[in-house]
Design a protein around this motif. Structure first.
Motif, PDB file in Angstrom:
ATOM      1  N   ILE A  81     -15.475  -7.154  17.338  1.00 57.05           N
ATOM      2  CA  ILE A  81     -16.432  -6.620  16.363  1.00 57.05           C
ATOM      3  C   ILE A  81     -15.943  -5.251  15.928  1.00 57.05           C
ATOM      4  CG2 ILE A  81     -18.788  -5.748  16.081  1.00 57.05           C
ATOM      5  CD1 ILE A  81     -19.747  -8.067  17.809  1.00 57.05           C
ATOM      6  N   HIS A  82     -15.975  -5.001  14.639  1.00 61.65           N
ATOM      7  CA  HIS A  82     -15.487  -3.730  14.090  1.00 61.65           C
ATOM      8  C   HIS A  82     -16.593  -2.686  14.116  1.00 61.65           C
ATOM      9  CE1 HIS A  82     -13.888  -0.966  10.924  1.00 61.65           C
ATOM     10  NE2 HIS A  82     -12.792  -1.230  11.610  1.00 61.65           N
ATOM     11  N   ILE A  83     -16.284  -1.528  14.691  1.00 62.32           N
ATOM     12  CA  ILE A  83     -17.231  -0.413  14.617  1.00 62.32           C
ATOM     13  C   ILE A  83     -16.566   0.697  13.808  1.00 62.32           C
ATOM     14  CG2 ILE A  83     -18.546  -1.034  16.657  1.00 62.32           C
ATOM     15  CD1 ILE A  83     -17.113   1.046  18.235  1.00 62.32           C
ATOM     16  N   LYS A  84     -17.319   1.210  12.873  1.00 61.43           N
ATOM     17  CA  LYS A  84     -16.777   2.147  11.890  1.00 61.43           C
ATOM     18  C   LYS A  84     -17.130   3.582  12.251  1.00 61.43           C
ATOM     19  CE  LYS A  84     -16.337   2.427   6.883  1.00 61.43           C
ATOM     20  NZ  LYS A  84     -14.915   2.635   6.924  1.00 61.43           N
ATOM     21  N   ALA A  85     -16.125   4.435  12.173  1.00 59.15           N
ATOM     22  CA  ALA A  85     -16.329   5.865  12.439  1.00 59.15           C
ATOM     23  C   ALA A  85     -16.909   6.530  11.200  1.00 59.15           C
ATOM     24  CB  ALA A  85     -15.007   6.516  12.800  1.00 59.15           C
ATOM     25  N   PRO A  86     -17.692   7.597  11.383  1.00 54.11           N
ATOM     26  CA  PRO A  86     -18.201   8.336  10.227  1.00 54.11           C
ATOM     27  C   PRO A  86     -17.046   9.009   9.481  1.00 54.11           C
ATOM     28  CG  PRO A  86     -18.714   9.494  12.268  1.00 54.11           C
ATOM     29  CD  PRO A  86     -18.117   8.178  12.651  1.00 54.11           C
ATOM     30  N   LEU A  87     -17.218   9.211   8.179  1.00 59.28           N
ATOM     31  CA  LEU A  87     -16.167   9.844   7.377  1.00 59.28           C
ATOM     32  C   LEU A  87     -15.971  11.308   7.747  1.00 59.28           C
ATOM     33  CD1 LEU A  87     -16.912   8.297   3.878  1.00 59.28           C
ATOM     34  CD2 LEU A  87     -15.083   7.700   5.456  1.00 59.28           C
ATOM     35  N   PHE A  88     -17.041  11.964   8.150  1.00 59.79           N
ATOM     36  CA  PHE A  88     -16.959  13.380   8.462  1.00 59.79           C
ATOM     37  C   PHE A  88     -17.391  13.617   9.900  1.00 59.79           C
ATOM     38  CE2 PHE A  88     -17.964  12.958   3.942  1.00 59.79           C
ATOM     39  CZ  PHE A  88     -16.851  13.592   3.393  1.00 59.79           C
ATOM     40  N   VAL A  89     -16.731  14.562  10.561  1.00 61.41           N
ATOM     41  CA  VAL A  89     -17.118  14.933  11.916  1.00 61.41           C
ATOM     42  C   VAL A  89     -17.508  16.396  11.921  1.00 61.41           C
ATOM     43  CG1 VAL A  89     -15.682  13.230  13.082  1.00 61.41           C
ATOM     44  CG2 VAL A  89     -14.716  15.445  12.526  1.00 61.41           C
ATOM     45  N   SER A  90     -18.373  16.765  12.848  1.00 62.26           N
ATOM     46  CA  SER A  90     -18.794  18.159  12.919  1.00 62.26           C
ATOM     47  C   SER A  90     -17.610  19.036  13.310  1.00 62.26           C
ATOM     48  CB  SER A  90     -19.941  18.315  13.918  1.00 62.26           C
ATOM     49  OG  SER A  90     -19.522  17.904  15.192  1.00 62.26           O
ATOM     50  N   GLY A  92     -15.005  21.242  14.987  1.00 63.44           N
ATOM     51  CA  GLY A  92     -14.605  21.362  16.383  1.00 63.44           C
ATOM     52  C   GLY A  92     -14.689  20.068  17.171  1.00 63.44           C
ATOM     53  N   ALA A  93     -15.215  18.998  16.554  1.00 62.54           N
ATOM     54  CA  ALA A  93     -15.338  17.726  17.267  1.00 62.54           C
ATOM     55  C   ALA A  93     -14.020  16.957  17.195  1.00 62.54           C
ATOM     56  CB  ALA A  93     -16.459  16.890  16.653  1.00 62.54           C
ATOM     57  N   ASN A  94     -13.779  16.140  18.204  1.00 64.82           N
ATOM     58  CA  ASN A  94     -12.610  15.282  18.238  1.00 64.82           C
ATOM     59  C   ASN A  94     -12.807  14.171  17.215  1.00 64.82           C
ATOM     60  OD1 ASN A  94     -10.445  13.676  18.911  1.00 64.82           O
ATOM     61  ND2 ASN A  94     -10.892  13.658  21.097  1.00 64.82           N
ATOM     62  N   MET A  95     -11.825  13.959  16.347  1.00 66.46           N
ATOM     63  CA  MET A  95     -11.965  12.991  15.259  1.00 66.46           C
ATOM     64  C   MET A  95     -12.141  11.562  15.786  1.00 66.46           C
ATOM     65  SD  MET A  95      -9.473  12.528  12.051  1.00 66.46           S
ATOM     66  CE  MET A  95      -9.143  10.887  11.520  1.00 66.46           C
ATOM     67  N   ALA A  96     -13.241  10.947  15.424  1.00 65.94           N
ATOM     68  CA  ALA A  96     -13.513   9.560  15.818  1.00 65.94           C
ATOM     69  C   ALA A  96     -12.643   8.629  14.990  1.00 65.94           C
ATOM     70  CB  ALA A  96     -14.985   9.251  15.603  1.00 65.94           C
ATOM     71  N   GLN A  97     -12.380   7.439  15.522  1.00 71.18           N
ATOM     72  CA  GLN A  97     -11.534   6.462  14.844  1.00 71.18           C
ATOM     73  C   GLN A  97     -12.246   5.113  14.817  1.00 71.18           C
ATOM     74  OE1 GLN A  97      -7.656   6.114  16.662  1.00 71.18           O
ATOM     75  NE2 GLN A  97      -6.878   4.776  15.073  1.00 71.18           N
ATOM     76  N   SER A  98     -12.288   4.502  13.637  1.00 68.73           N
ATOM     77  CA  SER A  98     -12.829   3.146  13.548  1.00 68.73           C
ATOM     78  C   SER A  98     -11.977   2.229  14.410  1.00 68.73           C
ATOM     79  CB  SER A  98     -12.809   2.662  12.099  1.00 68.73           C
ATOM     80  OG  SER A  98     -13.634   3.469  11.296  1.00 68.73           O
ATOM     81  N   MET A  99     -12.599   1.199  14.996  1.00 69.10           N
ATOM     82  CA  MET A  99     -11.833   0.317  15.875  1.00 69.10           C
ATOM     83  C   MET A  99     -12.491  -1.044  16.017  1.00 69.10           C
ATOM     84  SD  MET A  99     -12.668   2.044  19.578  1.00 69.10           S
ATOM     85  CE  MET A  99     -13.718   3.475  19.424  1.00 69.10           C
ATOM     86  N   TRP A 100     -11.672  -2.024  16.359  1.00 69.87           N
ATOM     87  CA  TRP A 100     -12.147  -3.336  16.758  1.00 69.87           C
ATOM     88  C   TRP A 100     -12.399  -3.286  18.251  1.00 69.87           C
ATOM     89  CZ3 TRP A 100     -13.339  -7.099  13.367  1.00 69.87           C
ATOM     90  CH2 TRP A 100     -12.849  -6.969  12.065  1.00 69.87           C
ATOM     91  N   VAL A 101     -13.536  -3.811  18.694  1.00 66.29           N
ATOM     92  CA  VAL A 101     -13.919  -3.765  20.107  1.00 66.29           C
ATOM     93  C   VAL A 101     -14.243  -5.169  20.581  1.00 66.29           C
ATOM     94  CG1 VAL A 101     -15.539  -2.750  21.770  1.00 66.29           C
ATOM     95  CG2 VAL A 101     -14.841  -1.436  19.764  1.00 66.29           C
ATOM     96  N   TRP A 102     -13.859  -5.487  21.823  1.00 68.28           N
ATOM     97  CA  TRP A 102     -14.116  -6.811  22.388  1.00 68.28           C
ATOM     98  C   TRP A 102     -14.286  -6.694  23.912  1.00 68.28           C
ATOM     99  CZ3 TRP A 102      -9.580  -5.305  19.985  1.00 68.28           C
ATOM    100  CH2 TRP A 102      -8.458  -5.141  20.812  1.00 68.28           C
ATOM    101  N   PRO A 103     -14.938  -7.684  24.523  1.00 68.48           N
ATOM    102  CA  PRO A 103     -15.120  -7.669  25.980  1.00 68.48           C
ATOM    103  C   PRO A 103     -13.768  -7.654  26.698  1.00 68.48           C
ATOM    104  CG  PRO A 103     -16.578  -9.273  24.983  1.00 68.48           C
ATOM    105  CD  PRO A 103     -15.638  -8.810  23.894  1.00 68.48           C
ATOM    106  N   ALA A 141     -22.701   3.834  16.864  1.00 68.13           N
ATOM    107  CA  ALA A 141     -22.492   5.234  16.490  1.00 68.13           C
ATOM    108  C   ALA A 141     -22.115   6.063  17.716  1.00 68.13           C
ATOM    109  CB  ALA A 141     -23.745   5.801  15.828  1.00 68.13           C
ATOM    110  N   ASP A 142     -22.802   5.841  18.839  1.00 65.58           N
ATOM    111  CA  ASP A 142     -22.470   6.569  20.071  1.00 65.58           C
ATOM    112  C   ASP A 142     -21.100   6.157  20.606  1.00 65.58           C
ATOM    113  OD1 ASP A 142     -24.770   8.105  20.132  1.00 65.58           O
ATOM    114  OD2 ASP A 142     -25.863   6.705  21.433  1.00 65.58           O
ATOM    115  N   ALA A 143     -20.800   4.869  20.538  1.00 65.52           N
ATOM    116  CA  ALA A 143     -19.520   4.367  21.057  1.00 65.52           C
ATOM    117  C   ALA A 143     -18.341   4.961  20.288  1.00 65.52           C
ATOM    118  CB  ALA A 143     -19.482   2.838  20.985  1.00 65.52           C
TER     119      ALA A 143
END
Length: 197
Positions: A81-90, A92-103, A141-143
């Motif tokens: 399942i694809h989880i999408k990162a937000p376009l903007f990060v606050s 000083g925050a570590n840049m999130a990356q969209s990713m495919w996630v599976w068990p 979003a948290d993941a």
């Protein structure tokens, strides 16, 4: 320490070949080896193969993100399942990356809901939640804020970690030093699982 010096001499992490190599580097000491000589020896002792590296260590976040994206797409099963990162990060925050996630997928904590630098395994993933083995349940979003892909990691983020599996060291950065070589090689558990390129 009141001027006391402690030298650790017993190897608890890796095989003897790897231990002898990285202790011979003598980083920050008067007899420190020239980087070029150490790299040449490392490339001969730990050559690149056609194996898929479980971890690639890089200097730059840009290269880390590229490798992680490529490996994530290559490894994803049909159930991912694809989880999408937000376009903007606050700031000083570590840049999130969209990713495919599976068990069964392995990720690393990036701070927030998950401890930074701690490996976790995905137990389940739905259209709304990612559940980590052990029971922690995160919204998408948290993941994406708290977890990172771990096929590629920066040298700065692996200090203190033990990396079990094939570890490939990227060494072509102008900022690469003997300390980076020491950190990278000493994360592995076996000399046959290290590749220096």
């Amino acid at each position: 320490c009141q001027g006391n010096l402690l030298t650790l001499t017993e190897n608890k992490r890796s095989d003897e070949t790897l231990f002898r190599f990285y202790t011979s580097l003598k980083c920050g000491r008067p007899l420190e080896r020239p980087l070029e000589d150490a790299l040449m020896e490392a490339r001969l002792m730990f050559p690149k193969t056609n194996r898929r590296a479980l971890y690639t260590l890089t200097m730059s976040h840009k290269l880390r993100i590229q490798i992680n994206r490529r490996e994530n797409l290559f490894l994803k099963p049909k159930c991912a399942i694809h989880i999408k990162a937000p376009l903007f990060v606050s700031r000083g925050a570590n840049m999130a990356q969209s990713m495919w996630v599976w068990p069964g997928m392995r990720l690393i904590g990036g701070g927030g809901c998950c401890l930074k630098g701690v490996f976790v395994t995905v137990g389940d993933v739905t259209d709304e939640f990612v559940t980590i083995l052990g029971g922690q349940k995160l919204t998408h979003a948290d993941a994406v804020r708290s977890l990172r892909l771990c096929s590629a990691l920066t040298y700065a983020s692996v200090q203190g970690l033990t990396l079990k599996g094939v570890v490939r060291l990227e060494t072509d950065s102008l900022n690469f030093t003997l300390k980076h070589l020491y950190i990278g090689v000493s994360r592995a558990v076996c000399s046959s699982l290290v590749e220096v390129i």
